[in-house]
Motif scaffolding. Sequence first.
Motif, PDB file in Angstrom:
ATOM      1  N   PHE A 266       0.845  -1.183  -0.024  1.00  0.00           N
ATOM      2  CA  PHE A 266       0.079  -0.144  -0.074  1.00  0.00           C
ATOM      3  C   PHE A 266       0.933   1.332   0.040  1.00  0.00           C
ATOM      4  N   MET A 267       0.308   2.408  -0.475  1.00  0.00           N
ATOM      5  CA  MET A 267       1.256   3.695  -0.474  1.00  0.00           C
ATOM      6  C   MET A 267       0.327   4.819   0.407  1.00  0.00           C
ATOM      7  N   THR A 268       1.184   5.535   0.832  1.00  0.00           N
ATOM      8  CA  THR A 268       0.798   6.743   1.563  1.00  0.00           C
ATOM      9  C   THR A 268       1.617   8.269   1.120  1.00  0.00           C
ATOM     10  N   PRO A 269       0.888   9.145   0.739  1.00  0.00           N
ATOM     11  CA  PRO A 269       1.540  10.409   0.130  1.00  0.00           C
ATOM     12  C   PRO A 269       2.072  11.294   1.226  1.00  0.00           C
ATOM     13  N   GLU A 270       3.210  12.096   0.987  1.00  0.00           N
ATOM     14  CA  GLU A 270       3.522  13.257   1.758  1.00  0.00           C
ATOM     15  C   GLU A 270       3.840  14.385   1.064  1.00  0.00           C
ATOM     16  N   VAL A 271       3.352  15.732   1.181  1.00  0.00           N
ATOM     17  CA  VAL A 271       3.665  16.625   0.464  1.00  0.00           C
ATOM     18  C   VAL A 271       5.112  17.168   1.228  1.00  0.00           C
ATOM     19  N   LEU A 272       6.238  17.236   0.509  1.00  0.00           N
ATOM     20  CA  LEU A 272       7.319  17.915   1.017  1.00  0.00           C
ATOM     21  C   LEU A 272       7.619  19.375   1.137  1.00  0.00           C
ATOM     22  N   ASP A 273       7.161  19.968   0.135  1.00  0.00           N
ATOM     23  CA  ASP A 273       7.300  21.429   0.067  1.00  0.00           C
ATOM     24  C   ASP A 273       6.304  21.706  -1.200  1.00  0.00           C
ATOM     25  N   SER A 274       5.925  23.174  -1.310  1.00  0.00           N
ATOM     26  CA  SER A 274       4.945  23.465  -2.507  1.00  0.00           C
ATOM     27  C   SER A 274       5.195  25.078  -2.491  1.00  0.00           C
ATOM     28  N   GLU A 275       5.273  25.635  -3.986  1.00  0.00           N
ATOM     29  CA  GLU A 275       5.120  26.831  -4.198  1.00  0.00           C
ATOM     30  C   GLU A 275       3.795  27.183  -4.933  1.00  0.00           C
TER      31      GLU A 275
END
Length: 397
Positions: free
Chosen positions: A75-84
């Motif tokens: 299974f997979m889980t997402p994680e936003v590391l950074d954004s602009e």
Amino acid sequence: MASAIVAPASTTAEGQTSHTQNQGHPSIYQLMALVMRDVKNLGKDGFNDHQKYKFRGVDGAIGALAQPLRDHGVFMTPEVLDSETEVRGKMNAIRMRVAFHFYGPAGDKVTAITMGEASDTADKASNKAMSAALKYALIHTFMIPVDAGSLDDGDRDHPVGQHSPADGYMERLRKPAVWNNPTALLAMHAEAKADGLLNATVFGPGGDETTLGELIVARGTVLKQEAAEREQRRAAEAPAVAAQVAAETGGGTVTVDPECFQPHPDGQDFANQAALATSREAVEGIQSMAAGQELVNSGVLAPDSGQPDVLGAYLERRAAELASGSESQIEAFMRRVRNGWNSVAATRMALEEARQKGINDVVPFDGDHLHIQDVLEIRLKALKEKASQGGQEQGAA
């Protein structure tokens, strides 16, 4: 709604976590290899009807992997590391770096990091960027088979920078054949209206933000004004040009008074035909015939002013008038009547034109309302009496 723009980054992997691996289960590395073995091909099965391009959507990537992942317990889980984020005209744009962690039953994991970029006029930019990042994470991590020659699909069917259907209109609008052609601009305006794109945001030649409809109308207005200025200059210069041409061709000195001026009979016939023409193409045909008979420089009484003129100059004005499409038939006719109001020849030609075309609208005249043909007959009679007796001018139409 704008489509996502993706910029996939390199995919990286992490080793086992600090969790103690359950020795009764295979490692995540082994399981991911099995998933890669079972994954289905992924082609460009999606099609954007609005912007007319094929695409490989995130749904296809998920569909290709869903069952193999379930079969092998991954299974997979997402994680936003950074954004602009930024604003581009009326669009909200976002660029983010996302980590996707793939876990196996033994407790270890592999992490894939990809980039996602998208823009939207409302609140969906982040959703689209996440979907773009996920699509490339799945494709790159599991090496999903794709159709031949399409791993470089970022620009193959969806060109860089073409974020809006209005871009196609802008490419056509920049061409001189359209930018300098009032008729082409009118046709483009009607086409853009039918496509619902008149309010699409574009950038004009000076970089100012505007709408496609406003840009087309503004350019058409400039061309119309330029045509009117050219016509005014030609009308002011016509008597002097006609006199010079007549002198150079041995015709003697031309008297500016139209009553004394003797037009070339064949040239005058071409001018009268052009006055009755209803399209620019017809006038261009007359220009070709006049050139073939070497009559372009012949002296004529211009139907639009009743003044001595050069045939070629009048034909150019008439072609520009028809090309602009700025006047209705009755408006153009009444303008010619006003310009030749003090000329017997011009008034006579206007009366003949009105009879041939059936123009007989009611217009105000001397405190009353009369049919235009009656007005012209009255005016023609008055001008003839004035010429023979020196009488006072009559009322104006």
